[in-house]
Design an enzyme around this catalytic site. Structure first.
Site, PDB file in Angstrom:
ATOM      1  N   HIS A 208      32.165  40.388  38.491  1.00  0.00           N
ATOM      2  CA  HIS A 208      31.382  39.407  39.256  1.00  0.00           C
ATOM      3  C   HIS A 208      30.655  40.056  40.440  1.00  0.00           C
ATOM      4  O   HIS A 208      29.698  39.490  40.963  1.00  0.00           O
ATOM      5  CB  HIS A 208      32.269  38.248  39.736  1.00  0.00           C
ATOM      6  CG  HIS A 208      33.202  38.574  40.861  1.00  0.00           C
ATOM      7  ND1 HIS A 208      34.522  38.922  40.667  1.00  0.00           N
ATOM      8  CD2 HIS A 208      33.007  38.618  42.195  1.00  0.00           C
ATOM      9  CE1 HIS A 208      35.096  39.142  41.835  1.00  0.00           C
ATOM     10  NE2 HIS A 208      34.201  38.976  42.777  1.00  0.00           N
ATOM     11  N   ASP A 238      37.120  40.369  34.247  1.00  0.00           N
ATOM     12  CA  ASP A 238      36.438  40.596  35.511  1.00  0.00           C
ATOM     13  C   ASP A 238      36.444  42.074  35.904  1.00  0.00           C
ATOM     14  O   ASP A 238      36.672  42.428  37.070  1.00  0.00           O
ATOM     15  CB  ASP A 238      37.061  39.749  36.629  1.00  0.00           C
ATOM     16  CG  ASP A 238      36.143  39.624  37.842  1.00  0.00           C
ATOM     17  OD1 ASP A 238      34.926  39.789  37.682  1.00  0.00           O
ATOM     18  OD2 ASP A 238      36.667  39.390  38.956  1.00  0.00           O
ATOM     19  N   GLY A 312      33.950  40.710  49.782  1.00  0.00           N
ATOM     20  CA  GLY A 312      33.630  42.117  49.987  1.00  0.00           C
ATOM     21  C   GLY A 312      34.763  43.029  49.574  1.00  0.00           C
ATOM     22  O   GLY A 312      34.565  44.197  49.268  1.00  0.00           O
ATOM     23  N   ASN A 313      36.004  42.485  49.580  1.00  0.00           N
ATOM     24  CA  ASN A 313      37.156  43.246  49.091  1.00  0.00           C
ATOM     25  C   ASN A 313      37.177  43.333  47.564  1.00  0.00           C
ATOM     26  O   ASN A 313      37.864  44.198  46.996  1.00  0.00           O
ATOM     27  CB  ASN A 313      38.471  42.613  49.537  1.00  0.00           C
ATOM     28  CG  ASN A 313      38.958  43.135  50.873  1.00  0.00           C
ATOM     29  OD1 ASN A 313      39.026  42.400  51.851  1.00  0.00           O
ATOM     30  ND2 ASN A 313      39.300  44.412  50.903  1.00  0.00           N
ATOM     31  N   SER A 314      36.445  42.431  46.891  1.00  0.00           N
ATOM     32  CA  SER A 314      36.460  42.398  45.422  1.00  0.00           C
ATOM     33  C   SER A 314      36.075  43.744  44.840  1.00  0.00           C
ATOM     34  O   SER A 314      35.071  44.345  45.237  1.00  0.00           O
ATOM     35  CB  SER A 314      35.495  41.327  44.905  1.00  0.00           C
ATOM     36  OG  SER A 314      35.942  40.039  45.263  1.00  0.00           O
ATOM     37  N   GLY A 370      36.332  31.220  17.802  1.00  0.00           N
ATOM     38  CA  GLY A 370      34.996  30.639  17.649  1.00  0.00           C
ATOM     39  C   GLY A 370      34.960  29.155  17.938  1.00  0.00           C
ATOM     40  O   GLY A 370      34.106  28.448  17.383  1.00  0.00           O
TER      41      GLY A 370
END
Length: 473
Positions: A208, A238, A312-314, A370
């Site tokens: 992200h 992620d 910002g730590n991500s 699906g």
């Protein structure tokens, strides 16, 4: 000494009783004779024989006879004399104790002129502390050098790092990631963190963080700036992978085993919250195997920590006290009702995904059914007079299940004999099946026209999932 005689005696009225005359007779001093003491009279058989009294001492109120004091006065003088001697001894002992104690606590360099410098007594017999003696010795403040590296950066066991040690040795492996959109190379649209995993430029971050990026750069611990490209990203977990070209000297982080983590174990989060690169926050492992949902994606087996994780730590690192990266900081609960609940992706689960993105461009071995569905609990089923299970909302045409006879609105109640009613129960029912494996499902259908209930079974093949992974063009 005063001469004591009959002509100099002061006449005193005496009692006329036989007992008083007897006392007076025993106390009489011979006329014209000088004496330096007064002989006391034995009133009781075992009392002391003599007692000293000054010849010129004349108590004002003491009864007198023809040349001496009564026995009562002498006995009183004896008692007072004993009490005075005892009091003096006690005062002397206390003074010696206080004098010694003063030098013990003050040291040899301080001087005391008299005992009065320690305590003074006022008119009401209250004791007060004296003014401290003047300090004559010059005090030199000793500025010591910082302890050696081993003392600052390592715990006493010499194996685990202190927080300073983690910052010193792991900090160079953490970068700031700056994101720019197309047509704007000046003002970034986003910012996050990343972890260097190889000296030749591979860097991992969160998917992200780099979503919608046209251009990316990273800022190293030594403030160098490098332009990087996206190798690939996986939205389900992620995880994103970046690559800087033309470098060979980057400091790669050591990766640890997140499966060995314990609750309460201290950890350090390193990242760039709000662009403040190299920020360190300290916390503990608050929970393990947490399931959270981030932007519509369910993430399983996450690490929970109370180390501060902010925007910002991500993509930054969660590090144990051995200097090993054990998690990729990913998200936190942002709500007025929660505080200190940050989450990280275990590095042991991220590693095979990272390897696949680098070597294959997608995550291999991941299955895809699906379908898009909505879970129906037992309570909801009773209210709506239907069966509990997963209600089909959408069917992908490029998957085998599309040709199984399943329709939108149908409810799958079992997969391979196991009841299903949500995402977790479906994953558990599929188990360790791999792409191209066959599954069977029990389906319930309620006719909208007639209202009749229909039950039937279907078979479908599991597909390999590459849809959540994108690679650089």
């Amino acid at each position: 000494m005063n001469d004591i005689g009959n002509e100099n005696l002061v006449e005193t009225t005496v009692e006329t009783s036989a007992e008083a005359e007897s006392v007076v007779q025993n106390q009489t001093v011979d006329e014209g004779t000088q004496t330096e003491d007064i002989q006391s009279v034995d009133l009781e058989e075992n009392s002391p024989q003599t007692d000293y009294a000054p010849p010129n001492y004349t108590p004002q109120d003491a009864p007198k006879t023809n040349g001496g004091y009564t026995a009562d006065v002498v006995e009183g003088e004896k008692g007072m004399s004993t009490m005075m001697i005892g009091a003096v001894l006690i005062v002397l002992i206390l003074a010696i104790i206080l004098f010694c104690a003063y030098f013990i606590f003050k040291g040899e360099n301080n001087s005391v002129d008299t005992i009065g410098n320690i305590f003074t007594t006022n008119e009401t017999q209250q004791t007060e502390l004296s003014t401290p003696p003047a300090v004559t010795q010059q005090i030199i403040l000793d500025i010591k050098e910082k302890p050696s590296i081993d003392e600052v950066y390592y715990e006493d066991d010499g194996v685990r790092f202190t927080p300073q040690g983690v910052a010193k040795f792991v900090g160079p492996s953490i970068v700031s990631v700056v994101v720019y959109e197309k047509g704007n190379n000046i003002s970034p649209i986003g910012q996050g963190s990343g972890i260097i995993i190889s000296s030749d430029g591979y860097i991992i971050t969160n998917a992200h963080v780099i979503e919608g990026a046209y251009k990316l750069k990273v800022i190293l611990d030594d403030e160098r700036e490098l332009e990087v490209k996206i190798v690939g990203k996986d939205t389900k977990t992620d995880i994103g992978v970046l690559k800087a070209s033309g470098v060979t000297d980057l400091v790669a982080a050591d990766l640890g085993d997140a499966n060995q983590l314990e609750l309460g174990e201290p950890v350090v989060a390193i990242g760039s919250p709000d662009g403040l690169s190299g920020s360190i926050t300290l916390g503990v492992i608050s929970g393990l195997n947490r399931q959270i949902e981030v932007e519509g994606q369910v993430m399983r087996n996450c690490i929970q920590t109370d180390a501060a994780i902010n925007p910002g730590n991500s993509g930054g690192a969660l590090v144990n006290m051995f200097g090993q990266v054990i998690g990729i900081t990913s998200s936190k609960y942002a709500d007025v009702y929660y505080e200190g609940m940050g989450f990280a992706i275990p590095i042991t689960e991220a590693r095979p995904i990272i390897d696949d993105i680098i070597t294959k461009g997608y995550v291999s071995g991941r299955i895809r059914i699906g379908i898009v569905f909505q879970g129906i609990s037992e309570a909801s089923a009773r209210i709506n007079e239907i069966e509990a299970g997963i209600c089909i909302v959408e069917i992908a045409e490029d998957c085998d299940i599309f040709n199984s006879g399943l329709e939108i609105g149908d409810i799958i109640t079992e997969v391979d004999g196991k009841k299903v009613y949500d995402y977790e129960s479906l994953i558990e029912a599929i188990g360790d099946k791999k792409p191209n494996d066959i599954c069977t499902a029990k389906v319930y259908r309620k006719s909208i026209v007639s209202g009749e209930d229909t039950w039937f079974d279907i078979e479908f093949k599991l597909m390999e999932d590459t849809t959540s992974t994108s690679v650089a063009e």
